[in-house]
Design a protein around this motif. Structure first.
Motif, mmCIF file in Angstrom:
data_model
loop_
_atom_site.group_PDB
_atom_site.id
_atom_site.type_symbol
_atom_site.label_atom_id
_atom_site.label_comp_id
_atom_site.label_asym_id
_atom_site.label_seq_id
_atom_site.Cartn_x
_atom_site.Cartn_y
_atom_site.Cartn_z
ATOM 1 N N TRP A 1 102.723 104.399 -13.675
ATOM 2 C CA TRP A 1 102.988 105.479 -12.710
ATOM 3 C C TRP A 1 104.333 106.137 -12.983
ATOM 4 O O TRP A 1 104.476 107.357 -12.858
ATOM 5 N N LEU A 2 105.288 105.316 -13.362
ATOM 6 C CA LEU A 2 106.613 105.850 -13.693
ATOM 7 C C LEU A 2 106.518 106.666 -14.975
ATOM 8 O O LEU A 2 107.097 107.753 -15.091
ATOM 9 N N ALA A 3 105.746 106.129 -15.947
ATOM 10 C CA ALA A 3 105.597 106.827 -17.224
ATOM 11 C C ALA A 3 104.928 108.179 -17.025
ATOM 12 O O ALA A 3 105.237 109.151 -17.720
ATOM 13 N N LEU A 4 104.016 108.233 -16.054
ATOM 14 C CA LEU A 4 103.283 109.477 -15.806
ATOM 15 C C LEU A 4 104.236 110.596 -15.383
ATOM 16 O O LEU A 4 103.935 111.776 -15.546
ATOM 17 N N VAL A 5 105.394 110.216 -14.831
ATOM 18 C CA VAL A 5 106.394 111.214 -14.450
ATOM 19 C C VAL A 5 107.446 111.364 -15.550
ATOM 20 O O VAL A 5 107.792 112.476 -15.956
ATOM 21 N N LEU A 6 107.947 110.213 -16.039
ATOM 22 C CA LEU A 6 109.074 110.234 -16.973
ATOM 23 C C LEU A 6 108.724 110.812 -18.335
ATOM 24 O O LEU A 6 109.451 111.649 -18.873
ATOM 25 N N GLU B 1 96.934 97.612 -13.297
ATOM 26 C CA GLU B 1 96.079 96.609 -12.648
ATOM 27 C C GLU B 1 95.078 97.225 -11.677
ATOM 28 O O GLU B 1 93.888 96.924 -11.706
ATOM 29 N N ILE B 2 95.568 98.140 -10.859
ATOM 30 C CA ILE B 2 94.746 98.672 -9.777
ATOM 31 C C ILE B 2 93.565 99.480 -10.302
ATOM 32 O O ILE B 2 92.556 99.663 -9.625
ATOM 33 N N LEU C 1 77.617 101.964 -13.411
ATOM 34 C CA LEU C 1 78.956 101.405 -13.292
ATOM 35 C C LEU C 1 79.868 102.121 -14.273
ATOM 36 O O LEU C 1 79.526 102.295 -15.433
ATOM 37 N N LEU C 2 81.035 102.524 -13.792
ATOM 38 C CA LEU C 2 81.993 103.192 -14.675
ATOM 39 C C LEU C 2 83.317 102.448 -14.630
ATOM 40 O O LEU C 2 83.666 101.884 -13.594
ATOM 41 N N PRO C 3 84.076 102.457 -15.747
ATOM 42 C CA PRO C 3 85.424 101.907 -15.665
ATOM 43 C C PRO C 3 86.242 102.729 -14.655
ATOM 44 O O PRO C 3 86.193 103.956 -14.700
ATOM 45 N N LYS C 4 86.947 102.026 -13.777
ATOM 46 C CA LYS C 4 87.735 102.706 -12.746
ATOM 47 C C LYS C 4 88.686 103.727 -13.349
ATOM 48 O O LYS C 4 88.858 104.814 -12.830
ATOM 49 N N TYR C 5 89.315 103.318 -14.474
ATOM 50 C CA TYR C 5 90.354 104.180 -15.030
ATOM 51 C C TYR C 5 89.801 105.540 -15.418
ATOM 52 O O TYR C 5 90.439 106.561 -15.243
ATOM 53 N N PRO D 1 95.696 104.939 -22.248
ATOM 54 C CA PRO D 1 94.800 103.777 -22.127
ATOM 55 C C PRO D 1 93.402 104.012 -22.700
ATOM 56 O O PRO D 1 92.650 103.060 -22.844
ATOM 57 N N ILE D 2 93.041 105.276 -22.964
ATOM 58 C CA ILE D 2 91.680 105.563 -23.426
ATOM 59 C C ILE D 2 91.622 105.658 -24.939
ATOM 60 O O ILE D 2 90.758 105.086 -25.586
#
Lengths: 330, 301
Positions: free
Chosen positions: B76-81, B139-140, B151-155, B224-225
């Motif tokens: 989440w931090l990386a998504l901004v930084l 994790e979340i 079923l799909l991967p959450k991410y 991550p993909i």
């Protein structure tokens, strides 16, 4: 400056290369000749027509693959070499017609992006086809014997044949630039609306220039395949398309000798830097940045500009011709 | 088609949709930059790659470098930084190099951004090699989620939602706010806007930064993909160029819709004829040029 005299001196110098052993590797000079022609072909488009193409590797590679594949099958035939060579050039002209015909429908930046995208299709086909050797490319292409008389497997014989082909290609480009057709191209480049108002169909001339440039790039590719006996995916890759842009920019866009000088510099640099691997890309990128930022006329262009200014100072009060970034042909 | 299960079909369509999200974000950034600067930002792919690498460095390398093994810059931090860092770097390039070329032919701007891309890609290759790096999603967002038919991967669901949100927010900002009106005025007539007291050079720099930040956000979302490699941006950018030719650079919404649509078509091609999925976008571009030479939503460069 008389282009022909200067070029004759250059060819004379090249003739001496194999006669003085240890001076410089003939193989290296052949590489410079092939890439020099490639850059001259590209410059016919960028310098004299004002079109940016990122597809020129597709033309270099197409001719290389076609010539190579034909030599592997029919190389032993006495007419094998000229036939394979011409087939390669024709194939490149065809691919050039297809790509140019589509790209010419849009202008400016779109044109460049379209050529880039379409050259990806050529790359994809080179990977997919069986006759191109897929991921491995073509290796061990025989040089054959020219008309059953000259055995090209000797480097010296190959060298002089390459030199003759190189000279013919360069003089042909010189001829095109100074022909009425070439003058019209430059008119379209400098002021398209005006050229159209004078009754010239700009798109048709540009397409013709594109096909010609593609055929000449193919000519260089066929020569390269014959000399080195291999064609790889790198020859059709974007990487090669950008190298030729750099050669032209570094030497001088719109000058006749610039692309040769640029090709010699880039090929020499790559040989010299072969040991540093991935950093070569960084060096090439830095040269790009420096060229575009501070050195837009290129080596030959800057020199011509300097001479031009000196002549203008000597012959005051003639005003100085304002013609950056594309210098007048030497 | 009959031997393909609905499950597999939907899976490919989802993969196509995710690809389309990245095309949409990247081509939007290109369209925004082109609108004000009139150059095609060839560095876009390298900037996308750089952001993905920065996210990975933050998660796995920063701690060991500083001798604090459990220090991590989380997703989440990386998504901004990461996008912010990449944007600052981009703006520095714009201020120092690009700015000097605005009065020349656009070709030079294109070549300069290209040179910068070469330096960046070569540099990352030299330091990190060509093998791909993996990135664990937070994790979340791990594990599957049931979306009714499969079923799909959450991410992946998160990526689609996040990129659509970003695209719509960008569209709103440019088309429905006062700031957006200034920017559109800048594309029409920068000198007149300057006369009204807007600092146009600063606006150009910030716009470039914004377009680059979009590429950066896409890069972090992709970490991550996709395999994180120095070449991940370059290959994606080739496709995005074709998307931009089809949709034109004139409209932000056009860039977004074309990107999504082509991603879906690419996914469908994977079902029918997998080998061609890498070139289908280029083939569509060729067809579009034959049928509609002026582009779908285009304005000429």
């Amino acid at each position: 400056m008389n282009t022909k005299a200067l070029f004759a001196a250059l060819v004379a110098l090249f003739v001496l290369v194999p006669l003085v052993p240890g001076l410089i590797y003939p193989i290296f000079v052949m590489k410079v000749m092939a890439y020099g022609l490639f850059a001259c072909a590209f410059n016919l488009l960028l310098g004299f027509t004002g079109l940016v193409s990122f597809a020129h590797a597709a033309f270099l590679g197409t001719a290389g693959y076609v010539t190579g594949a034909l030599m592997i099958r029919f190389g032993a035939h006495p007419l094998g070499v000229p036939a394979a060579f011409l087939a390669g050039v024709a194939a490149s002209a065809l691919v050039g017609f297809a790509i140019g015909g589509l790209a010419i429908r849009r202008r400016g930046i779109y044109f460049a992006m379209i050529t880039l995208a379409l050259s990806q299709i050529v790359y994809f086909l080179a990977v997919q086809f069986r006759w191109t050797g897929g991921e491995d490319g073509l290796q061990g292409i025989p040089r054959g014997t020219l008309l059953g008389l000259v055995d090209l497997s000797s480097d010296t014989a190959m060298y002089y044949v390459a030199l003759a082909l190189f000279a013919a290609g360069f003089l042909f480009i010189d001829r095109v630039v100074h022909s009425p057709f070439g003058q019209i191209l430059q008119a379209v480049r400098d002021n398209e609306a005006r050229a159209v108002s004078l009754g010239y169909d700009a798109s048709r001339f540009q397409l013709l220039a594109f096909v010609l440039s593609a055929a000449l790039a193919g000519y260089a590719g066929a020569l390269k395949a014959l000399v080195f006996g291999l064609v790889s995916l790198n020859d059709v890759s974007l990487h090669t398309s950008t190298e030729v842009v750099l050669m032209t920019l570094l030497g001088g866009v719109g000058t006749l000798f610039g692309p040769l000088v640029g090709a010699a510099l880039v090929v020499g640099l790559q040989n010299y830097l072969a040991t540093i691997g991935d950093l070569v890309t960084v060096v090439i990128g830095l040269i790009f940045i420096l060229c575009v930022s501070f050195f837009r006329r290129g080596v030959v262009g800057e020199w011509l500009h300097w001479r031009h200014r000196r002549a203008a100072r000597a012959a005051r009060p003639l005003p100085e011709a304002e013609h950056p970034p594309v210098a007048k042909a030497a | 088609m009959s031997d393909i299960t609905l499950q597999a079909f939907m899976a490919q369509l989802t993969i196509g949709l995710i690809g389309g999200c990245f095309y949409a974000m990247l081509s939007m950034g290109l369209a925004i930059i082109f609108g004000l600067l009139n150059i095609i930002n060839f560095t876009h792919g390298a900037q996308f790659m750089m952001a993905a690498f920065l996210a990975w460095i933050g998660l796995t390398q920063v701690g060991p470098w500083l001798g604090q093994p459990d220090l991590q810059v989380n997703f989440w931090l990386a998504l901004v930084l990461a996008p912010a860092l990449v944007a600052v770097f981009g703006m520095a390039i714009e201020r120092t190099l690009l700015r000097r070329l605005y009065h020349l032919d656009h070709l030079y701007g294109l070549l300069l951004t290209f040179g910068v891309a070469l330096v960046m890609e070569g540099g990352f290759r030299y330091v990190f090699g060509v093998s791909g790096q993996g990135y664990e999603p937070p994790e979340i967002l791990q594990g599957p989620v049931d979306v009714g038919f499969m079923l799909l991967p959450k991410y992946r669901v998160f990526v689609v939602a996040a990129s659509l949100l970003i695209c719509l927010a960008t569209w709103y900002l440019f088309e429905r706010t006062k700031l957006g009106a200034y920017l559109r005025a800048g594309t029409e007539n920068p000198r007149l806007l300057q006369a009204f007291g807007i600092n146009v050079p600063v606006m150009i720099t910030l716009t470039y930064g914004f377009g680059v930040a979009l590429a950066g956000i896409a890069g972090v979302l992709a970490a991550p993909i996709m395999q994180i490699t120095p070449l991940m941006g370059g290959s994606l950018l080739n496709i995005v160029f074709a998307v931009v030719v089809i949709g034109g650079l004139g409209s932000i919404l056009g860039a977004m819709l074309t990107g999504l649509g082509l991603g879906l078509i690419e996914g469908l091609t994977k079902v029918v004829y997998p080998e061609a999925s890498t070139v289908v976008v280029f083939v569509i571009m060729a067809l579009a040029l034959l049928l509609r030479p002026a582009g779908l939503f285009g304005r000429e460069a």
